[in-house]
Scaffold this active site. Structure first.
Site, PDB file in Angstrom:
ATOM      1  N   HIS A 102       0.828  -1.200   0.000  1.00 28.29           N
ATOM      2  CA  HIS A 102       0.000   0.000   0.000  1.00 28.29           C
ATOM      3  C   HIS A 102       0.870   1.260   0.000  1.00 28.29           C
ATOM      4  O   HIS A 102       2.085   1.201   0.165  1.00 28.29           O
ATOM      5  CB  HIS A 102      -0.929   0.015   1.217  1.00 28.29           C
ATOM      6  CG  HIS A 102      -1.803  -1.196   1.324  1.00 28.29           C
ATOM      7  ND1 HIS A 102      -2.499  -1.529   2.473  1.00 28.29           N
ATOM      8  CD2 HIS A 102      -2.096  -2.165   0.426  1.00 28.29           C
ATOM      9  CE1 HIS A 102      -3.177  -2.639   2.277  1.00 28.29           C
ATOM     10  NE2 HIS A 102      -2.954  -3.056   1.050  1.00 28.29           N
ATOM     11  N   HIS A 168     -10.097 -13.200   7.576  1.00 28.62           N
ATOM     12  CA  HIS A 168      -9.427 -12.707   6.366  1.00 28.62           C
ATOM     13  C   HIS A 168      -9.768 -13.587   5.184  1.00 28.62           C
ATOM     14  O   HIS A 168      -9.844 -14.801   5.313  1.00 28.62           O
ATOM     15  CB  HIS A 168      -7.916 -12.665   6.574  1.00 28.62           C
ATOM     16  CG  HIS A 168      -7.183 -11.936   5.484  1.00 28.62           C
ATOM     17  ND1 HIS A 168      -6.765 -12.569   4.334  1.00 28.62           N
ATOM     18  CD2 HIS A 168      -6.825 -10.634   5.360  1.00 28.62           C
ATOM     19  CE1 HIS A 168      -6.169 -11.676   3.546  1.00 28.62           C
ATOM     20  NE2 HIS A 168      -6.191 -10.501   4.153  1.00 28.62           N
TER      21      HIS A 168
END
Length: 433
Positions: A102, A168
């Site tokens: 990111h 997740h």
């Protein structure tokens, strides 16, 4: 029936048919005094001595945090860690922002994440997955790549990983070792971790920790340079701390995953024509890339040929890092996208997120309610929804008056499942941890 989805910072209210089935766990109350609970966890951890006794005054200490896309209460955890280690000079600390692939955070964002005192007094760095000068090669993974981790982390005398545990969509559960891998890994290692074979393995799914290759790889790499201490929390829909898990990495994380599984994995008796989901609100719904998690959660209980409506604010766009939006321009349909990504010769940054999204799109139509433009949504092969209730009205014409609807107000903080096997998923997930 009125219900509110987690959406942005303020939520999104919907008026739905009374027949709509709400899928969410009992909302656990926040701890009465989370500061006291964190301090107690640090002094009586799971599987290790008290934190204070483990760190010498001369030690350099690396604290790994999750980035701004996660709601980890870093502003509480980090100051309490530094306070617990008050015998260590402030100059011996480094905070490493686990960005993975990111974007970097700005100083202003770090102030929001950590508080001004921490930003002014402690060295903070963003992990740079593309910069080998900031990484260390630890050897070879059995999964077929060199292992690169952040140099400041590897060279620290004492290493602490923080985080927040939730289900997740391919690692089973977040938190724990995922703070290190992929949080502070190099791009070569991350690309293998996220390759089509790993992501497409039916064991790489929500809530599954048995023989999950993604979880296996993250734990393998952690063993190469293991954190000395873990501090993780669980959160409710208001992002309040509901429990604290601290101590030895694997033992403490396993206990946290079992706690989350008990409250977040919800069995449904059947599939639904329509599944409306959030993406857990801010900060997870900042961009369309992250919204794939909400789509993937809804995919677990929507009928084949049904429709998913995901409400994700996307205040940060598509996002502006990587190739997520570019990959959609390389194929015409979700089916051809999957064919392209599954070709062993194809390797492109962010392909893993597109792969998970395409799997959901092949199974069901996907609509997105967001702040994105129609062009942005359609460019990702998705259908824009400007009003969820009106979109439902349109879908009545397709599915008829008996149309069944499920709603995931918390998005991927709740993981529904049915006791059956579908392509790309594992059945009986509630039994797999």
């Amino acid at each position: 029936m009125e219900t509110t989805l987690l959406y942005g910072k303020n939520g999104l209210s919907l008026n739905l048919p009374d027949s709509a089935f709400i899928v969410e766990p009992n909302n656990l109350p926040g701890l009465e005094n989370d500061e006291t609970a964190i301090k107690a966890a640090l002094s009586s951890p799971i599987g290790t001595p008290p934190l204070k006794e483990m760190v010498k005054p001369t030690d350099t200490v690396a604290i790994i945090i999750s980035d701004i896309t996660r709601p980890t209460p870093n502003h509480k955890l980090v100051p309490l860690l530094i306070q617990e280690l008050s015998h260590v000079p402030l100059g011996n600390f480094v905070i490493i922002n686990g960005t993975g692939t990111h974007r970097d955070q700005t100083r202003e964002e770090f102030v929001r994440m950590l508080g001004e005192w921490v930003v002014d007094n402690i060295r903070i760095i963003n992990n740079q997955c593309h910069d080998k000068e900031t990484l260390v090669n630890l050897g070879r993974s059995k999964f077929g790549c060199d292992v690169y981790l952040n140099k400041d982390y590897v060279e620290a005398d004492f290493r602490i990983v923080t985080g927040f545990i939730e289900p997740h969509f391919f690692a089973g559960f977040s938190g724990g070792p995922k703070g290190i891998m992929p949080g502070i890994a190099g791009i070569e290692t991350i690309m293998t971790f996220h390759n089509a074979r790993m992501i497409g393995d039916p064991r790489s799914t929500w809530g599954n920790m048995e023989d999950n290759p993604v979880q296996e790889m993250t734990r393998e790499i952690n063993r190469m340079c293991k954190p000395n201490f873990m501090l993780n929390v669980t959160l409710n829909r208001e992002k309040e701390i509901t429990s604290v898990f601290a101590g030895e990495l694997y033992e403490a994380h396993d206990k946290g995953c079992a706690f989350v599984k008990e409250h977040a994995m919800i069995q449904c008796e059947k599939r639904f024509d329509i599944v409306i989901t959030s993406n857990s609100g801010y900060p997870l719904d900042q961009n369309l890339y992250q919204a794939v998690k909400g789509m993937s959660a809804a995919h677990k209980i929507v009928k084949e040929g049904g429709a998913i409506i995901v409400a994700s604010e996307c205040s940060d766009g598509l996002p502006d890092h990587g190739n997520y939006s570019k990959i959609f321009g390389l194929a015409k349909t979700p089916e051809t996208l999957l064919e392209m990504i599954n070709d062993p010769e194809f390797k492109m940054f962010d392909q893993w997120q597109v792969q998970k999204q395409a799997v959901a799109q092949v199974w069901a139509d996907v609509y997105v309610f967001s702040e994105l433009t129609d062009e942005q949504v359609q460019g990702a092969m998705l259908q824009p929804s400007h009003d969820i209730e009106k979109t439902l009205g349109t879908l009545y014409e397709k599915y008829g008056s008996e149309m069944s609807i499920a709603v995931l107000p918390l998005g991927p903080l709740t993981i529904p499942y049915v006791e059956e096997k579908i392509p790309g998923e594992v059945s009986g997930l509630a039994k797999n941890l």
